[in-house]
Design an enzyme around this catalytic site. Structure first.
Site, PDB file in Angstrom:
ATOM      1  CG  HIS A 169       6.362 -66.875  -8.415  1.00  0.00           C
ATOM      2  ND1 HIS A 169       5.538 -67.675  -7.654  1.00  0.00           N
ATOM      3  CD2 HIS A 169       5.566 -65.886  -8.916  1.00  0.00           C
ATOM      4  CE1 HIS A 169       4.305 -67.194  -7.694  1.00  0.00           C
ATOM      5  NE2 HIS A 169       4.304 -66.121  -8.455  1.00  0.00           N
TER       6      HIS A 169
ATOM      7  CB  CYS B 249       4.030 -70.928  -7.631  1.00  0.00           C
ATOM      8  SG  CYS B 249       5.758 -71.450  -7.604  1.00  0.00           S
TER       9      CYS B 249
END
Length: 407
Positions: A186, A95
């Site tokens: 994330h 990510c």
């Protein structure tokens, strides 16, 4: 398993290592990707006073947070053709790189470098999921990303990938369930593209339209949205931080220095024409003044050829016949150059610091720690160290309990 991972092991590994939210690491990754013209800076607040200190333009924001399952509404809108957006594949830790690529691939004026530009052009007509699959196999980016992997990271993540594959067999699991644990973090990107603010989350099916904007005011709209999210996370004890992708100030600084060099040369040429022996009357220390190509400040002939002296300054020099005013003009130009040189040195120092921090992050201290523990065990000291640690921890708990009662 106790040996450090070799470069070949890292390049051949199929996974993606977790990347620390560190601007230095992201800057080094971008440079090694081949991207030029952007810089990553950490930001601690979205207050106007803080944002005003950042170089302009601000291309995008990367928001890192301890993952919680949020915003799981259905996403039916397809990815617009004007937005380059790639999905993150299930069970990967890509990510950080995906957030970077999703931003830089949507900045028209940024130099992507040969390999990333070819990748962008080659995937422009694909859907986000297929772009994500291609990115997962993009060895150039993956090797740079995984250069920060340690052996223990590879072993643990391989185990995690196996567990994810087992969990994926459950028919009710969503792609976001992979992140449903206390240690998962994330990265999500936010940026303006062609008059619209977009949330670029690789775990979403497609980018989310957050409203219309222009490049000057997009943060005025985005900041309240992020501040609301930050307040929710703070109240829930969820960790987060932010980084901004901005135009690298080094680009303009070098151009300004090159223009200043040409101005000083023009003044000196005019002084020579007006008063050939002008240097005998000049008491300015010009030992550090740059008047041409310079390796230290990366001033090349191409850069010098690409800039011009401001027309107003050029006209002023050409029409001046007074050596005194020309010398004063030269003195001011040299003072301006000294300021420009200092600014460039600060940027170059930042680059050196980035490289050092990235180099430190790439070192694997696991083998050293393992060897140290084995030596302690062989000397009969490890049990004593462990017992002492237990005593210290027990005392800490006792004092904490006592302090709680006293309070």
């Amino acid at each position: 398993p106790y040996a450090a991972a070799t470069d070949e092991e890292k390049k051949g590994w199929k996974g993606w290592v977790d990347i620390e939210s560190n601007p230095s690491i992201f800057n080094v990754m971008l440079r090694e990707f081949g991207v030029a013209g952007v810089k990553v800076q950490e930001i601690y607040s979205l207050d106007e006073d803080i944002l005003a200190t950042l170089p302009l333009p601000i291309y995008g924001i990367i928001f890192l947070f301890q993952y919680q399952i949020v915003d799981e509404g259905t996403q039916n809108a397809p990815c617009p053709s004007k937005v380059w957006f790639a999905n993150q594949l299930r069970g990967t830790n890509a990510c950080g790189t995906i957030a970077l690529v999703n931003i830089v691939n949507n900045i028209p004026e940024v130099d992507l470098g040969e390999q990333l530009k070819h990748f962008k052009d080659d995937t422009m007509d694909l859907d986000p999921m297929e772009r994500g699959r291609r990115l997962d196999k993009f060895d150039h980016l993956k090797a740079i990303h995984n250069s920060f992997a340690r052996k223990i990271d590879i072993l643990q993540l391989d185990l995690g990938l196996w567990q994810d594959r087992e969990a994926a067999k459950k028919p009710t699991e969503s792609v976001k369930d992979v992140y449903d644990n206390d240690s998962a973090y994330h990265y999500v990107a936010y940026m303006p593209i062609d008059g619209t603010i977009w949330k670029l989350d690789g775990l979403d099916d497609s980018p989310q339209n957050l409203g219309e904007c222009d490049h000057e005011t997009w943060l005025n709209i985005t900041a309240p949205l992020l501040q609301e999210r930050m307040a929710e996370f703070s109240a829930a004890g969820v960790n987060f931080n932010m980084m901004a992708l901005v135009k690298d100030p080094f680009i303009e600084q070098r151009l300004d220095l090159a223009s200043n060099i040409k101005l000083i040369n023009a003044i000196e040429e005019r002084l020579t024409a007006v008063k050939p022996d002008w240097r005998t009357f000049d008491d300015e220390d010009d030992s550090e003044v740059i008047v041409g190509i310079d390796e230290t400040y990366i001033i090349t002939s191409e850069i010098l050829d690409s800039v011009i002296v401001l027309p107003s300054a050029s006209t002023k020099v050409a029409n001046d016949t007074d050596p005194t005013t020309l010398l004063e003009f030269r003195s001011r130009a040299m003072n301006q150059q000294a300021h420009r040189r200092r600014s460039i040195r600060l940027e170059l120092d930042d680059v050196d610091m980035d490289e050092k921090k990235a180099s430190d992050e790439r070192k694997d201290y696991g083998p050293f720690v393992q060897h140290w523990l084995m030596e302690l065990a062989e000397c009969g000291e490890l049990r004593g160290v462990a017992d002492k640690f237990k005593v210290v921890e027990a005392e800490k708990k006792r004092l904490a309990k006592f302090a709680g009662k006293k309070k």
